[in-house]
Design a protein around this motif. Structure first.
Motif, PDB file in Angstrom:
ATOM      1  N   UNK A  18     -37.872 119.916 -11.673  1.00 52.69           N
ATOM      2  CA  UNK A  18     -36.412 120.012 -11.565  1.00 52.69           C
ATOM      3  C   UNK A  18     -35.964 120.015 -10.107  1.00 52.69           C
ATOM      4  N   UNK A  19     -36.815 120.532  -9.224  1.00 46.38           N
ATOM      5  CA  UNK A  19     -36.516 120.429  -7.800  1.00 46.38           C
ATOM      6  C   UNK A  19     -36.502 118.982  -7.344  1.00 46.38           C
ATOM      7  N   UNK A  20     -37.468 118.186  -7.857  1.00 42.45           N
ATOM      8  CA  UNK A  20     -37.514 116.758  -7.504  1.00 42.45           C
ATOM      9  C   UNK A  20     -36.318 116.017  -8.089  1.00 42.45           C
ATOM     10  N   UNK A  21     -35.836 116.457  -9.257  1.00 43.20           N
ATOM     11  CA  UNK A  21     -34.651 115.836  -9.846  1.00 43.20           C
ATOM     12  C   UNK A  21     -33.429 116.084  -8.967  1.00 43.20           C
ATOM     13  N   UNK A  22     -33.308 117.313  -8.457  1.00 38.95           N
ATOM     14  CA  UNK A  22     -32.170 117.619  -7.580  1.00 38.95           C
ATOM     15  C   UNK A  22     -32.225 116.751  -6.324  1.00 38.95           C
ATOM     16  N   UNK A  82     -48.482 106.767 -12.812  1.00 37.49           N
ATOM     17  CA  UNK A  82     -48.123 105.385 -13.155  1.00 37.49           C
ATOM     18  C   UNK A  82     -47.755 105.273 -14.636  1.00 37.49           C
ATOM     19  N   UNK A  83     -48.536 105.936 -15.478  1.00 38.85           N
ATOM     20  CA  UNK A  83     -48.235 105.931 -16.914  1.00 38.85           C
ATOM     21  C   UNK A  83     -46.899 106.603 -17.169  1.00 38.85           C
ATOM     22  N   UNK A  84     -46.625 107.682 -16.423  1.00 37.76           N
ATOM     23  CA  UNK A  84     -45.331 108.355 -16.549  1.00 37.76           C
ATOM     24  C   UNK A  84     -44.176 107.456 -16.147  1.00 37.76           C
ATOM     25  N   UNK A  85     -44.403 106.600 -15.139  1.00 38.15           N
ATOM     26  CA  UNK A  85     -43.372 105.643 -14.744  1.00 38.15           C
ATOM     27  C   UNK A  85     -43.062 104.655 -15.852  1.00 38.15           C
ATOM     28  N   UNK A 108     -37.205 106.892  -7.095  1.00 41.88           N
ATOM     29  CA  UNK A 108     -37.088 108.027  -6.186  1.00 41.88           C
ATOM     30  C   UNK A 108     -37.679 109.288  -6.808  1.00 41.88           C
ATOM     31  N   UNK A 109     -37.374 109.487  -8.080  1.00 38.28           N
ATOM     32  CA  UNK A 109     -37.849 110.686  -8.744  1.00 38.28           C
ATOM     33  C   UNK A 109     -39.369 110.696  -8.883  1.00 38.28           C
ATOM     34  N   UNK A 110     -39.935 109.544  -9.201  1.00 33.76           N
ATOM     35  CA  UNK A 110     -41.395 109.454  -9.286  1.00 33.76           C
ATOM     36  C   UNK A 110     -42.018 109.784  -7.925  1.00 33.76           C
ATOM     37  N   UNK A 111     -41.385 109.301  -6.851  1.00 39.01           N
ATOM     38  CA  UNK A 111     -41.888 109.566  -5.498  1.00 39.01           C
ATOM     39  C   UNK A 111     -41.807 111.058  -5.172  1.00 39.01           C
ATOM     40  N   UNK A 117     -45.642 117.705  -6.466  1.00 45.94           N
ATOM     41  CA  UNK A 117     -46.623 118.197  -7.431  1.00 45.94           C
ATOM     42  C   UNK A 117     -48.049 118.017  -6.903  1.00 45.94           C
ATOM     43  N   UNK A 118     -48.295 116.907  -6.214  1.00 50.44           N
ATOM     44  CA  UNK A 118     -49.621 116.695  -5.627  1.00 50.44           C
ATOM     45  C   UNK A 118     -49.930 117.788  -4.600  1.00 50.44           C
ATOM     46  N   UNK A 119     -48.963 118.070  -3.739  1.00 50.14           N
ATOM     47  CA  UNK A 119     -49.156 119.134  -2.735  1.00 50.14           C
ATOM     48  C   UNK A 119     -49.369 120.483  -3.421  1.00 50.14           C
ATOM     49  N   UNK A 120     -48.577 120.755  -4.469  1.00 46.54           N
ATOM     50  CA  UNK A 120     -48.684 122.020  -5.202  1.00 46.54           C
ATOM     51  C   UNK A 120     -50.063 122.180  -5.827  1.00 46.54           C
ATOM     52  N   UNK A 121     -50.590 121.138  -6.447  1.00 45.43           N
ATOM     53  CA  UNK A 121     -51.902 121.223  -7.093  1.00 45.43           C
ATOM     54  C   UNK A 121     -53.009 121.485  -6.069  1.00 45.43           C
ATOM     55  N   UNK A 122     -52.935 120.811  -4.907  1.00 45.92           N
ATOM     56  CA  UNK A 122     -53.981 121.007  -3.900  1.00 45.92           C
ATOM     57  C   UNK A 122     -53.888 122.401  -3.274  1.00 45.92           C
ATOM     58  N   UNK A 123     -52.652 122.876  -3.021  1.00 43.22           N
ATOM     59  CA  UNK A 123     -52.473 124.221  -2.471  1.00 43.22           C
ATOM     60  C   UNK A 123     -52.928 125.262  -3.483  1.00 43.22           C
TER      61      UNK A 123
END
Length: 339
Positions: A18-22, A82-85, A108-111, A117-123
């Motif tokens: 939802x943050x990415x949506x905003x 990609x599948x989500x796109x 934009x939203x996919x980006x 989310x990628x950063x969140x998973x690695x952190x």
């Protein structure tokens, strides 16, 4: 512990979605941005995010074994994205009921979603790889206990820190003191205690210290996600396969399977004609392949799927396992199998 961490990881994904949506709506509409526009996108993108979370689950992105191995994690992450796109395109452009067709905004939203989310998973993995570990010790010196000790050491991301391994001879009067000093939370009993009354009595006194116990089979299953084949006998089946307790799970899983399969059916339906044309144009034979197989409780059923091999690949009627670089697989079939 492991389940709680998975829940935290998923909740983080939801918040970041939802943050990415905003961010998407803000930068997508820029000077024309209004709160009403954000709310207009909220419901349709909620449906999209639900499908993305399911895709993340299907691609095993909430499995810490996958998170640990970067060669597994990154390909699966970008495949899921990609599948989500594709799901997003199908959802917005083939289902006009939502009333929006976010062309640039979907990209934009996919980006934004993929980045945060990628950063969140690695952190998250880096954080839980070293902190908040549950201290465990193994009692016993069997071959399976030794294997489990090695698995715990290799997989700190699961939340367990192996502090010690005790032989049965070390379970003596000083044992409680050792357990207290090493702040052990869980004792995994990795060997049959037999009639060793001294060991049994000493371990029983550990209950006063509020220490939890696991047998070797349970510990191995939790840590490794599997049961050693040497543990599986008729007694194991009698103890673990209790049909009554699985009734709710079976019904819930069946309902989920039908619901999700129906959604996938609708979303992918427009692609069927394209796939069928590609199959027919690339090789002779029918579009669909069917084969009788054996399902649950020994029931036979017909599997029907898009044909990915040349016609009569199993001409004698005997099933043959596919191999790497199998020459029977068509060019289109190779893409179908990969995706």
């Amino acid at each position: 512990m492991k389940r709680a961490r998975q829940v935290i990881l998923i909740l983080g994904d939801i918040v970041l979605a939802y943050g990415s949506l905003y961010l998407t709506v803000f930068f997508g509409f820029w000077k024309n941005f209004k709160a009403e526009i954000f709310y207009e996108h909220l419901f349709p993108f909620s449906i999209l995010y639900l499908s993305w979370l399911i895709l993340f689950y299907i691609f095993d992105l909430y499995n810490f074994n996958v998170s640990r191995d970067r060669f597994l994690f990154y390909p699966r992450f970008f495949q899921a994205l990609a599948t989500g796109g594709i799901v997003g395109i199908a959802l917005f452009y083939l289902s006009p009921a939502f009333g929006i067709t976010p062309k640039t905004n979907l990209i934009l939203n996919i980006f934004f979603f993929g980045t945060v989310v990628l950063i969140w998973h690695r952190v998250f993995y880096a954080l839980f790889n070293k902190r908040l570990l549950t201290n465990v010790a193994i009692v016993g010196s069997s071959k399976e206990a030794y294997k489990l000790a090695n698995e715990i050491k290799k997989r700190p991301y699961l939340g367990y820190d192996l502090k010690n391994s005790f032989s049965l001879n070390e379970v003596n009067d000083n044992f409680l003191e050792k357990i207290k000093n090493q702040k052990i939370d869980i004792l995994i009993v990795g060997q049959d205690l037999g009639q060793n009354s001294l060991v049994i009595e000493t371990l029983f006194r550990c209950l006063e210290k509020k220490i939890n116990f696991m047998d070797l089979a349970e510990g191995y299953e939790i840590v490794c996600g599997k049961v050693p084949i040497s543990f599986v006998d008729k007694i194991w089946f009698l103890q673990n396969l209790k049909q009554g307790k699985k009734l709710f799970y079976d019904k819930a899983k069946r309902a989920f399977d039908l619901a999700f399969a129906s959604i996938l059916l609708v979303v992918t339906l427009p692609l069927w004609l394209i796939i069928a044309l590609l199959i027919k144009s690339s090789s002779k034979g029918p579009v669909f392949y069917q084969q009788q197989r054996v399902g649950r409780d020994g029931k036979n059923f017909f599997l029907i799927k898009f044909r990915s091999m040349k016609q009569n690949a199993e001409s004698d009627g005997t099933a043959v396992w596919a191999t790497q670089n199998d020459k029977r697989i068509t060019k289109v079939g190779r893409i179908l199998r990969y995706t």
